[in-house]
Design a protein around this motif. Sequence first.
Motif, PDB file in Angstrom:
ATOM      1  N   ARG A 138       0.846  -1.194   0.000  1.00  0.00           N
ATOM      2  CA  ARG A 138       0.000   0.000   0.000  1.00  0.00           C
ATOM      3  C   ARG A 138       0.883   1.247   0.000  1.00  0.00           C
ATOM      4  NH1 ARG A 138      -4.815   0.596   2.387  1.00  0.00           N
ATOM      5  NH2 ARG A 138      -5.406  -0.925   0.797  1.00  0.00           N
ATOM      6  N   TYR A 139       0.619   2.157  -0.918  1.00  0.00           N
ATOM      7  CA  TYR A 139       1.346   3.432  -0.891  1.00  0.00           C
ATOM      8  C   TYR A 139       0.540   4.514  -1.600  1.00  0.00           C
ATOM      9  CZ  TYR A 139       2.740   3.147  -5.846  1.00  0.00           C
ATOM     10  OH  TYR A 139       2.725   3.118  -7.214  1.00  0.00           O
ATOM     11  N   ASN A 140       0.913   5.760  -1.386  1.00  0.00           N
ATOM     12  CA  ASN A 140       0.303   6.910  -2.044  1.00  0.00           C
ATOM     13  C   ASN A 140       1.061   7.204  -3.330  1.00  0.00           C
ATOM     14  OD1 ASN A 140      -1.815   7.730  -0.302  1.00  0.00           O
ATOM     15  ND2 ASN A 140      -0.344   8.688   1.095  1.00  0.00           N
ATOM     16  N   LEU A 160      -4.551   6.126  -4.048  1.00  0.00           N
ATOM     17  CA  LEU A 160      -4.157   5.215  -2.980  1.00  0.00           C
ATOM     18  C   LEU A 160      -4.006   3.838  -3.620  1.00  0.00           C
ATOM     19  CD1 LEU A 160      -3.651   4.908   0.041  1.00  0.00           C
ATOM     20  CD2 LEU A 160      -6.088   4.479   0.361  1.00  0.00           C
ATOM     21  N   VAL A 204       6.667   6.072   2.007  1.00  0.00           N
ATOM     22  CA  VAL A 204       6.842   4.765   2.623  1.00  0.00           C
ATOM     23  C   VAL A 204       5.861   3.803   1.954  1.00  0.00           C
ATOM     24  CG1 VAL A 204       6.620   3.433   4.761  1.00  0.00           C
ATOM     25  CG2 VAL A 204       7.509   5.782   4.829  1.00  0.00           C
ATOM     26  N   PHE A 254       3.857   0.419   2.594  1.00  0.00           N
ATOM     27  CA  PHE A 254       3.447  -0.453   3.686  1.00  0.00           C
ATOM     28  C   PHE A 254       3.062  -1.816   3.125  1.00  0.00           C
ATOM     29  CE2 PHE A 254       2.738   3.868   5.070  1.00  0.00           C
ATOM     30  CZ  PHE A 254       3.234   3.857   6.361  1.00  0.00           C
TER      31      PHE A 254
END
Length: 339
Positions: free
Chosen positions: A212-214, A227, A276, A278
């Motif tokens: 998961r990241y932006n 997202l 970051v 995740f």
Amino acid sequence: MLLTLILLQGFSHTLAANHGSHWTYKGPHGQVHWSDDHLDCGGQAQSPIDIQTKSVRHNPALPPIEPQGYRSPGDGAFTLLNNGHTVEVSLPPSMFLRGLPQTYVAVQLHFHWGSRGQAGGSEHQVNGETFPAELHIVHYNSESYANVSEAKQRVDGLAVLGILIEVGNVANPAYDNILDRLKNIQHAGQKISIPPFDIHELLPGQLGHYFRYNGSLTTPPCSQNVLWTVFHQRARISASQLERLQGGLYSTEVANSLPVPLVDNYRAPQLLNQRVVFSSFPVGPSAYSAGEIVAIVFGTLFGCLSIFLTIHFVVKRIRPRINLFPLRQGRDSSKANGS
Ligand SMILES: *[C@@H]1O[C@H](CO)[C@@H](O)[C@H](O)[C@H]1NC(C)=O
Ligand SMILES: *[C@@H]1O[C@H](CO)[C@@H](O)[C@H](O)[C@H]1NC(C)=O
């Protein structure tokens, strides 16, 4: 002379005016030039990325993705479109996602792929590894925004599921719902209606394990409002299914006398910068590939064997010296202590 200049100026002006909508992956309008017309494409939070599993932060609070309405997405036909950049399937708002910070409703899905006999095709990479293709299912934040046009303008507007596609031995029938019909939309701008089908079947089995990241849209305007959820498990299609995706479409319109194959429609990985990534699961030993695991196991075995043999021969050489006075008792005691 003057006329030529005026004509040339007019011509270059027309080119400039068209420039914004006309983008490609390679060449003068290729991905390295996207940011000339679309500022966001040069931003600090772009997609795709190369996910380096050693730098990923495990967040055990990330729940499994729960797609709703994916299995029976209504009675309305889907539209299958060749938009010149990819093949796109429109999706109904009865399909949405649970398991994200807000509710996101489905808009469309599309693919990225490479070309026959060449490595590459996926947009996201894992530890530098590319995959033959990637499926993106695009959703917008329906909790905060009235429609996708509005959501597209907002930082928390979009959520995309990224599914890495690899090649296996058997055909994946779910993908034939799309691949069997590419022959009817070979040229850019062509579209057809297709019966709705089970979209859940396009996903990998394990929806609890993901990154998961932006990030951003991976095509112009590269808006940094996505997202991202990239599943750890891959979907599988057969080699002949992949070839149909790689060889089925043109990026040019039907009237064009020089048809250009629609291939290699994937963007290179972008810098992570301060972001970051995740993971919903502990990325442990699986960070090693099968080849690396074999190398580590054999390396360790070989190392142990070398140490054992060294000790064995050293002991053998020393023993006769210890046994310089070959007393019965000495031998017996060495036997008694011995292993
Ligand atoms: C989307 O929603 C906005 C805000 O409610 C509205 O102004 C706009 O007309 C809508 N656009 C479409 C395409 O429905
Ligand atoms: C994405 O950005 C938002 C806003 O800055 C932040 O609250 C959220 O934690 C970020 N999510 C991830 C996965 O980095």
